[in-house]
Design a protein around this motif. Structure first.
Motif, short mmCIF file in Angstrom:
data_model
loop_
_atom_site.label_atom_id
_atom_site.label_comp_id
_atom_site.label_asym_id
_atom_site.label_seq_id
_atom_site.Cartn_x
_atom_site.Cartn_y
_atom_site.Cartn_z
N GLN A 116 -2.91 4.51 -3.31
CA GLN A 116 -3.30 4.91 -1.95
C GLN A 116 -4.67 4.34 -1.60
OE1 GLN A 116 -1.63 6.53 0.43
NE2 GLN A 116 -3.34 6.53 1.84
N LEU A 117 -5.60 4.41 -2.54
CA LEU A 117 -6.93 3.86 -2.30
C LEU A 117 -6.90 2.34 -2.19
CD1 LEU A 117 -9.05 6.15 -4.65
CD2 LEU A 117 -8.78 6.32 -2.17
N THR A 120 -5.82 1.43 1.32
CA THR A 120 -6.65 1.83 2.46
C THR A 120 -8.03 1.17 2.44
OG1 THR A 120 -7.38 3.82 1.29
CG2 THR A 120 -5.52 4.05 2.80
N VAL A 121 -8.72 1.23 1.33
CA VAL A 121 -10.12 0.82 1.29
C VAL A 121 -10.31 -0.68 1.54
CG1 VAL A 121 -12.20 0.71 -0.15
CG2 VAL A 121 -10.80 2.79 -0.11
N MET A 127 -10.15 6.29 5.44
CA MET A 127 -9.89 6.92 4.16
C MET A 127 -8.88 8.06 4.32
SD MET A 127 -10.67 6.57 1.15
CE MET A 127 -11.43 7.05 -0.33
#
Length: 167
Positions: A116-117, A120-121, A127
């Motif tokens: 997930q990170l 997104t990042v 976030m």
């Protein structure tokens, strides 16, 4: 002309059987884990949306087909994006002979949150909230459990010697 000799032909029969089927079982376990995690994540999102606005509004806004397309597309994205993390875990787990349930469930949760990170990042998306990260961790834990059931629990015992070792 002589047939090429497999490096597994020198090993005892039980060792070659376990070694030759291990990779396929792990790939199947990974695919099953991704499907289970994507389905669990979608189910969590449906439950959350149902509690907030009701199931009728969810279906009116998204349609019945979204109950099939969302987990399918989530699974496709997760299959590709989580592969580096899952492969890293499997290399370490297989190398150390970790066959317990807890490492797989814990790694599943970590892989899901890391994925997930990762999505997104670097791409500049906002976030994810704590609730979504917890849902991802729960879905990843379910995926880790499925991977353990398919790849470890139902697998034959590992060989006593590594497949590359001489007898």
């Amino acid at each position: 002309m002589a047939e090429p000799i497999s490096p597994l032909s020198d090993l005892p029969l039980e060792t070659s059987r376990v070694a030759s089927g291990r990779i396929g079982r792990l790939v199947l376990a990974y695919a099953g884990a991704v499907i289970a995690a994507a389905t669990t994540r979608t189910l969590g999102l449906v439950i959350e949306e149902t509690l907030v606005s009701g199931f009728d509004r969810l279906i009116a806004g998204n349609g019945w087909s979204s109950l099939l397309t969302v987990p399918a597309l989530t699974g496709l994205v997760a299959f590709v994006a989580a592969a580096p993390f899952a492969t890293g875990f499997l290399v370490v787990a297989e190398g150390r002979g970790a066959r317990g349930l807890a490492p797989y469930v814990f790694a599943g949760a970590l892989v899901a949150v890391a994925t997930q990170l990762l999505l997104t990042v670097p791409l500049g998306f906002p976030m994810a909230g704590v609730g979504l990260l917890l849902l991802d961790a729960a879905a990843g834990a379910v995926g880790g459990w499925v991977a353990w059931v398919i790849g470890v629990r139902s697998a034959p015992p590992p060989p006593r010697l590594p497949p590359w070792a001489a007898v």
